[in-house]
Write a protein that holds these residues in place. Sequence first.
Motif, PDB file in Angstrom:
ATOM      1  N   ALA A  89       0.822  -1.215   0.000  1.00 21.94           N
ATOM      2  CA  ALA A  89       0.000   0.000   0.000  1.00 21.94           C
ATOM      3  C   ALA A  89       0.853   1.261   0.000  1.00 21.94           C
ATOM      4  O   ALA A  89       0.488   2.265  -0.605  1.00 21.94           O
ATOM      5  CB  ALA A  89      -0.944   0.000   1.197  1.00 21.94           C
ATOM      6  N   ALA A  90       2.021   1.224   0.644  1.00 16.00           N
ATOM      7  CA  ALA A  90       2.880   2.401   0.721  1.00 16.00           C
ATOM      8  C   ALA A  90       3.418   2.807  -0.654  1.00 16.00           C
ATOM      9  O   ALA A  90       3.854   3.939  -0.836  1.00 16.00           O
ATOM     10  CB  ALA A  90       4.037   2.145   1.674  1.00 16.00           C
ATOM     11  N   ALA A  91       3.378   1.890  -1.618  1.00 14.18           N
ATOM     12  CA  ALA A  91       3.888   2.191  -2.957  1.00 14.18           C
ATOM     13  C   ALA A  91       2.890   2.996  -3.792  1.00 14.18           C
ATOM     14  O   ALA A  91       3.246   3.494  -4.854  1.00 14.18           O
ATOM     15  CB  ALA A  91       4.244   0.897  -3.669  1.00 14.18           C
ATOM     16  N   TYR A  92       1.663   3.117  -3.329  1.00 17.31           N
ATOM     17  CA  TYR A  92       0.638   3.858  -4.052  1.00 17.31           C
ATOM     18  C   TYR A  92       0.486   5.253  -3.459  1.00 17.31           C
ATOM     19  O   TYR A  92       0.808   5.475  -2.294  1.00 17.31           O
ATOM     20  CB  TYR A  92      -0.701   3.122  -3.965  1.00 17.31           C
ATOM     21  N   PRO A  93      -0.056   6.189  -4.239  1.00 14.83           N
ATOM     22  CA  PRO A  93      -0.299   7.533  -3.684  1.00 14.83           C
ATOM     23  C   PRO A  93      -1.254   7.467  -2.491  1.00 14.83           C
ATOM     24  O   PRO A  93      -2.162   6.635  -2.474  1.00 14.83           O
ATOM     25  CB  PRO A  93      -0.944   8.296  -4.842  1.00 14.83           C
ATOM     26  N   GLU A  94      -1.040   8.345  -1.525  1.00 10.86           N
ATOM     27  CA  GLU A  94      -1.917   8.399  -0.354  1.00 10.86           C
ATOM     28  C   GLU A  94      -3.327   8.805  -0.767  1.00 10.86           C
ATOM     29  O   GLU A  94      -3.517   9.520  -1.747  1.00 10.86           O
ATOM     30  CB  GLU A  94      -1.386   9.424   0.649  1.00 10.86           C
ATOM     31  N   PHE A  95      -4.300   8.374   0.017  1.00  9.19           N
ATOM     32  CA  PHE A  95      -5.677   8.782  -0.215  1.00  9.19           C
ATOM     33  C   PHE A  95      -5.856  10.221   0.239  1.00  9.19           C
ATOM     34  O   PHE A  95      -5.222  10.667   1.193  1.00  9.19           O
ATOM     35  CB  PHE A  95      -6.652   7.886   0.555  1.00  9.19           C
ATOM     36  N   PRO A 143      -5.710   2.067  -8.365  1.00 11.86           N
ATOM     37  CA  PRO A 143      -5.394   1.424  -9.641  1.00 11.86           C
ATOM     38  C   PRO A 143      -5.638  -0.088  -9.665  1.00 11.86           C
ATOM     39  O   PRO A 143      -5.747  -0.677 -10.736  1.00 11.86           O
ATOM     40  CB  PRO A 143      -3.906   1.725  -9.827  1.00 11.86           C
ATOM     41  N   VAL A 144      -5.715  -0.701  -8.496  1.00 13.49           N
ATOM     42  CA  VAL A 144      -5.907  -2.154  -8.405  1.00 13.49           C
ATOM     43  C   VAL A 144      -7.009  -2.435  -7.390  1.00 13.49           C
ATOM     44  O   VAL A 144      -7.287  -1.607  -6.505  1.00 13.49           O
ATOM     45  CB  VAL A 144      -4.594  -2.867  -7.990  1.00 13.49           C
ATOM     46  N   PRO A 145      -7.651  -3.605  -7.499  1.00 14.08           N
ATOM     47  CA  PRO A 145      -8.755  -3.928  -6.575  1.00 14.08           C
ATOM     48  C   PRO A 145      -8.403  -3.764  -5.091  1.00 14.08           C
ATOM     49  O   PRO A 145      -9.224  -3.258  -4.320  1.00 14.08           O
ATOM     50  CB  PRO A 145      -9.090  -5.382  -6.923  1.00 14.08           C
ATOM     51  N   GLN A 146      -7.212  -4.158  -4.670  1.00 10.59           N
ATOM     52  CA  GLN A 146      -6.856  -4.056  -3.255  1.00 10.59           C
ATOM     53  C   GLN A 146      -6.863  -2.608  -2.768  1.00 10.59           C
ATOM     54  O   GLN A 146      -7.215  -2.336  -1.626  1.00 10.59           O
ATOM     55  CB  GLN A 146      -5.491  -4.697  -2.977  1.00 10.59           C
ATOM     56  N   LEU A 197      -8.914  -0.287  -3.770  1.00 10.82           N
ATOM     57  CA  LEU A 197     -10.318   0.050  -3.524  1.00 10.82           C
ATOM     58  C   LEU A 197     -10.737  -0.518  -2.171  1.00 10.82           C
ATOM     59  O   LEU A 197     -11.399   0.168  -1.394  1.00 10.82           O
ATOM     60  CB  LEU A 197     -11.229  -0.470  -4.631  1.00 10.82           C
ATOM     61  N   VAL A 198     -10.337  -1.758  -1.869  1.00 11.59           N
ATOM     62  CA  VAL A 198     -10.622  -2.351  -0.557  1.00 11.59           C
ATOM     63  C   VAL A 198     -10.067  -1.442   0.534  1.00 11.59           C
ATOM     64  O   VAL A 198     -10.764  -1.114   1.505  1.00 11.59           O
ATOM     65  CB  VAL A 198     -10.022  -3.772  -0.445  1.00 11.59           C
ATOM     66  N   ASP A 199      -8.814  -0.998   0.366  1.00 12.99           N
ATOM     67  CA  ASP A 199      -8.182  -0.122   1.363  1.00 12.99           C
ATOM     68  C   ASP A 199      -8.977   1.165   1.553  1.00 12.99           C
ATOM     69  O   ASP A 199      -9.207   1.609   2.686  1.00 12.99           O
ATOM     70  CB  ASP A 199      -6.746   0.226   0.948  1.00 12.99           C
ATOM     71  N   TRP A 200      -9.418   1.781   0.437  1.00 16.49           N
ATOM     72  CA  TRP A 200     -10.167   3.040   0.524  1.00 16.49           C
ATOM     73  C   TRP A 200     -11.503   2.812   1.222  1.00 16.49           C
ATOM     74  O   TRP A 200     -11.909   3.608   2.082  1.00 16.49           O
ATOM     75  CB  TRP A 200     -10.379   3.660  -0.865  1.00 16.49           C
ATOM     76  N   LEU A 201     -12.187   1.746   0.861  1.00 17.02           N
ATOM     77  CA  LEU A 201     -13.486   1.462   1.477  1.00 17.02           C
ATOM     78  C   LEU A 201     -13.337   1.220   2.979  1.00 17.02           C
ATOM     79  O   LEU A 201     -14.160   1.689   3.767  1.00 17.02           O
ATOM     80  CB  LEU A 201     -14.159   0.267   0.795  1.00 17.02           C
ATOM     81  N   VAL A 202     -12.290   0.526   3.376  1.00 23.63           N
ATOM     82  CA  VAL A 202     -12.060   0.259   4.807  1.00 23.63           C
ATOM     83  C   VAL A 202     -11.880   1.574   5.561  1.00 23.63           C
ATOM     84  O   VAL A 202     -12.538   1.803   6.589  1.00 23.63           O
ATOM     85  CB  VAL A 202     -10.850  -0.682   5.011  1.00 23.63           C
ATOM     86  N   VAL A 203     -11.011   2.460   5.078  1.00 24.79           N
ATOM     87  CA  VAL A 203     -10.771   3.719   5.799  1.00 24.79           C
ATOM     88  C   VAL A 203     -11.969   4.661   5.713  1.00 24.79           C
ATOM     89  O   VAL A 203     -12.075   5.595   6.496  1.00 24.79           O
ATOM     90  CB  VAL A 203      -9.478   4.450   5.349  1.00 24.79           C
TER      91      VAL A 203
END
Length: 195
Positions: free
Chosen positions: A3-9, A35-38, A40-46
């Motif tokens: 997750a740290a490799a992607y831009p912050e939300f 950019p990837v399904p995971q 979206l999971v991370d965004w939905l969780v937070v």
Amino acid sequence: MPAAAYPEFRLGSVLATSFTGTLSERHGHPVERIPVPQRLVDWLVVSGLAVDSCTAEQLGLAKELREAVHAAATAAASGEPLPADAVRVINERSAQGRAVAVLTSEGEREWRLSSPSSVEDALGVIAADAIGIIAGERDGRLALCASPTCRAAFFDTSRSRTRRWCEMNTCGNREKKARYLANRRADADHRKDSG
């Protein structure tokens, strides 16, 4: 990829417009935050809509909803007619969701999805939030970010309803810094011409 490799939300206090912020700098160098399904999971969780998995197809539905909300919110903020395709997508996602609001013992609203993998339920909550905002049911106003590279629709709940940027920490600071540097260059040029 971690997750740290992607831009912050860029999380805001309004679910639907925060969701449109998963793609930022739309008029500059676009930054895709899911950019990837995971992701979206991370965004939905937070965002309080925890799911445990997401398929590529569900990610596609999410991005379609994101763009529909962005198009409809931008039109509403500009006083233009809502795009028919955007309205259709928002309504379809809202109707497909089966999430229910529950009251926690702390007096907070929480969303209960029909299953831990029901991204469709989470998208239904986002679509319903967008409907409430665009329909004018909430206290605030839709506005467009003043940053020429961003132009994101955001929901202004400030007391004066005069916010100019979707986020002061990003777009606002960048615009203020650009003005400051332009003024410094102009002052330096003026001194050079007069000296």
